[in-house]
Design a protein around this motif. Sequence first.
Motif, PDB file in Angstrom:
ATOM      1  N   THR A  61       1.059  -1.374   0.103  1.00  0.00           N
ATOM      2  CA  THR A  61      -0.099   0.154   0.166  1.00  0.00           C
ATOM      3  C   THR A  61       0.883   1.239   0.138  1.00  0.00           C
ATOM      4  O   THR A  61       0.704   2.316  -0.808  1.00  0.00           O
ATOM      5  CB  THR A  61      -0.867   0.083   1.396  1.00  0.00           C
ATOM      6  OG1 THR A  61      -1.673  -1.183   1.231  1.00  0.00           O
ATOM      7  CG2 THR A  61      -1.808   1.252   1.385  1.00  0.00           C
ATOM      8  N   GLN A 100      -8.734  -0.462  -1.227  1.00  0.00           N
ATOM      9  CA  GLN A 100      -9.155  -1.654  -0.513  1.00  0.00           C
ATOM     10  C   GLN A 100     -10.598  -1.479   0.190  1.00  0.00           C
ATOM     11  O   GLN A 100     -11.271  -2.518  -0.037  1.00  0.00           O
ATOM     12  CB  GLN A 100      -8.131  -1.994   0.743  1.00  0.00           C
ATOM     13  CG  GLN A 100      -8.179  -3.476   0.843  1.00  0.00           C
ATOM     14  CD  GLN A 100      -6.880  -3.733   1.990  1.00  0.00           C
ATOM     15  OE1 GLN A 100      -6.048  -2.964   2.308  1.00  0.00           O
ATOM     16  NE2 GLN A 100      -6.741  -4.819   2.260  1.00  0.00           N
ATOM     17  N   ASP A 176      -5.909  -1.717  -5.075  1.00  0.00           N
ATOM     18  CA  ASP A 176      -4.973  -2.090  -3.792  1.00  0.00           C
ATOM     19  C   ASP A 176      -6.102  -3.412  -2.974  1.00  0.00           C
ATOM     20  O   ASP A 176      -7.130  -3.061  -2.586  1.00  0.00           O
ATOM     21  CB  ASP A 176      -5.089  -0.990  -2.517  1.00  0.00           C
ATOM     22  CG  ASP A 176      -4.190  -1.522  -1.502  1.00  0.00           C
ATOM     23  OD1 ASP A 176      -3.774  -2.444  -1.332  1.00  0.00           O
ATOM     24  OD2 ASP A 176      -4.031  -0.392  -0.723  1.00  0.00           O
ATOM     25  N   GLU A 177      -5.853  -4.313  -3.254  1.00  0.00           N
ATOM     26  CA  GLU A 177      -6.467  -5.767  -2.785  1.00  0.00           C
ATOM     27  C   GLU A 177      -7.918  -5.402  -3.159  1.00  0.00           C
ATOM     28  O   GLU A 177      -8.466  -5.522  -2.025  1.00  0.00           O
ATOM     29  CB  GLU A 177      -6.118  -5.714  -1.464  1.00  0.00           C
ATOM     30  CG  GLU A 177      -4.606  -5.789  -0.942  1.00  0.00           C
ATOM     31  CD  GLU A 177      -4.351  -6.820   0.105  1.00  0.00           C
ATOM     32  OE1 GLU A 177      -5.168  -7.449   0.622  1.00  0.00           O
ATOM     33  OE2 GLU A 177      -3.310  -6.549   0.755  1.00  0.00           O
TER      34      GLU A 177
HETATM   35 MG   LIG Z   1      -2.186  -2.658   2.355  1.00  0.00          MG
END
Ligand SMILES: [Mg+2]
Lengths: 370, 276
Positions: A61, A100, A176-177
Amino acid sequence: MTNVLTATKPPAMQTPIERNYLDVSGVGKAFRGVRVMDAMNFRMAKGELVSLLGPSGCGKTTLLRIIAGLMAADEGAVVLGGRNITTLPAHKRNISVVFQNYALFPHLTVAENVAFGLRARGTAKGDTAKPVAEALALVRMTEFADRPIAALSGGQQQRVAVARALVVDPDLLLLDEPFSALDRKLRETMQVELKAMLRDRGITAIFVTHDQEEALGVSDRIAVMNAGRIEQFADPSTLYARPNSPFVMDFVGLSTRLHGTVTSHDAGMITVKTAIGDLHARANFPVGTAVLLGVRPELVAPDPDPQMNSVTVPLRDVMVLGSKTVLHGVANDADRVLCELPGIRSGFSHGQTATLGWSIEDTLVYEVAG
Amino acid sequence: MIARLDRISLLAVPALVFLAAIYALPLMMLLAKSFQGPEGTGISAYIEFFSDPYNLNVLWRTIRVALLTTLLALLIAYPTAFAMARANGIWLTVFLVALVLPMSLGVVVKAFAWSILFRANGALNEFMQWIGLTSGPIRMMFTETALVVGAANVFLPFMVLPIYAVVRQLNASLPDAAASLGATPLFRFTHVTLPLTLPGVVAGAAFVFSLSISMYVIPSLIVGERQQTMSMLIARSFLYLRDETLGSTISAILLAIAVAVVLFSSWLAGRLGARQ
Ligand SMILES: [Mg+2]
Ligand SMILES: Nc1ncnc2c1ncn2[C@@H]1O[C@H](COP(=O)(O)OP(=O)(O)O)[C@@H](O)[C@H]1O
């Protein structure tokens, strides 16, 4: 009539890939005096889909935020499309981020969320309708256009976040994920959809994940990160077949692990003495070197030929998983032999001893601290 | 009907009984009085009140002071709430103590403390003359400005706390998302941060406005009888003039304004919060 061959040739195949569309060089970052990233180098080509794969807390991140301009690096440079953007604020970078937690605006409808980037760029309210409708159609959320965000499921929110990021036609897309909050089935569908969508539109994207299967399935290349460094940056098959460190071998897929010491070395071939016998590998380590041997489980089989590496081990576990059967052999406390056989195999049982083998060429070998 | 009644809502019964006995009932009796003049029942007391320019002047001053107080408190409270939401550990404690402790001091003590600072031969006047900003003492106590500043000071916590509560709930990645979508800091504020914190602003403004429009002690101490406010008129009607009809009438008008503000702000907060 255009020449069929030239018309269908993907441009990336024609010219050698220039991997400097995004060029992150020498980036470092510390939080309250603790270095979490050091001399990070990361380069990718236009149109590539690259995964950042690593355990939680390794700095994925942080790297994304530095590339997006949401966080300043302590040192180093970020160049995108030949332009040095190191000190450019986030809103001038044209880099979209799918967060995320999706970070959708709760006070706006689905359509207003998607229109946000266009409005922020000064597009008149009346002119956003068409691109917003196209983006929503792309993620198959058209009928939800006027819904409030709170009325959407996780998967639907995820789609809106992707539409919102794509509608502005970004130079780079950072994810991000994006699927980490979705259940397994939905995640697999979304992976396939996203990959196709980004390919079709030629979007350059970085996809962050801590799930190795997701990374292998989704990306052109994978950068495996560990403790703020990139351990290996390669295409999925190289990464899986030839991991360059025990960390990558363990993080990407499963494998046999056997510790030992080099006892002889001859013409690029070493002999390693392990707790369960002498094994061979192609490497050039001097006698006395402490090494770790590995091999992918599907390359291991029972009843090996005499010229192969061969071990006889007690089976601690036999897992029949339907599409495959996994044998788990014990060497000692830290070491194991994994064998994966296609389909349902009978004839193996817990507590029984099995002789398993694999080719010398397939044997991975790493020097370790003795 | 009874079967469908949520059992948890029964927990509100003590509060309702308390409010009915101590607040609603006496207030109704008071309001009833405003419609009973010497010539029988009617709205003559209201006509009389609104036909006196002096009363209109007081009414307008009261509303004006309340509005300015609310505005000043908002301007100070809004950034403070963000600073508090950022703070943690010892700094958050410092903020909260600095905010809440003065409330226990009482308005009387505060007012006399201000007079040391603001009176004609007070510290601020001496300082301004010393640096050459003014040539003689200027009047600061007993002005409407002093009243607004004083009231905003006393009521500040009622503005800060509701805004702080909303800001703390704010998802920190929303401004980041807006920035990555090309929004300038100003666009981020006007299109994300402000709309999301507006419910807190509305609640705080309703608190401070209601408190300022009915305040009695602060104007009595800071501006005195010279510039009356509605509450001072009410007190005078009951205590000195012994005119219960006039007192009830002004109370009713004040109450009507307060109810209107509360209804409007809950409607506004409901609208703003509807989508969240
Ligand atoms: Mg992360
Ligand atoms: N704002 C921050 N303040 C302090 N430490 C941070 C901050 N952000 C990240 N870190 C630390 O930096 C490291 C990398 O974090 P992060 O980039 O979020 O990892 P990942 O995304 O790979 O899980 C972690 O050790 C984390 O605790």
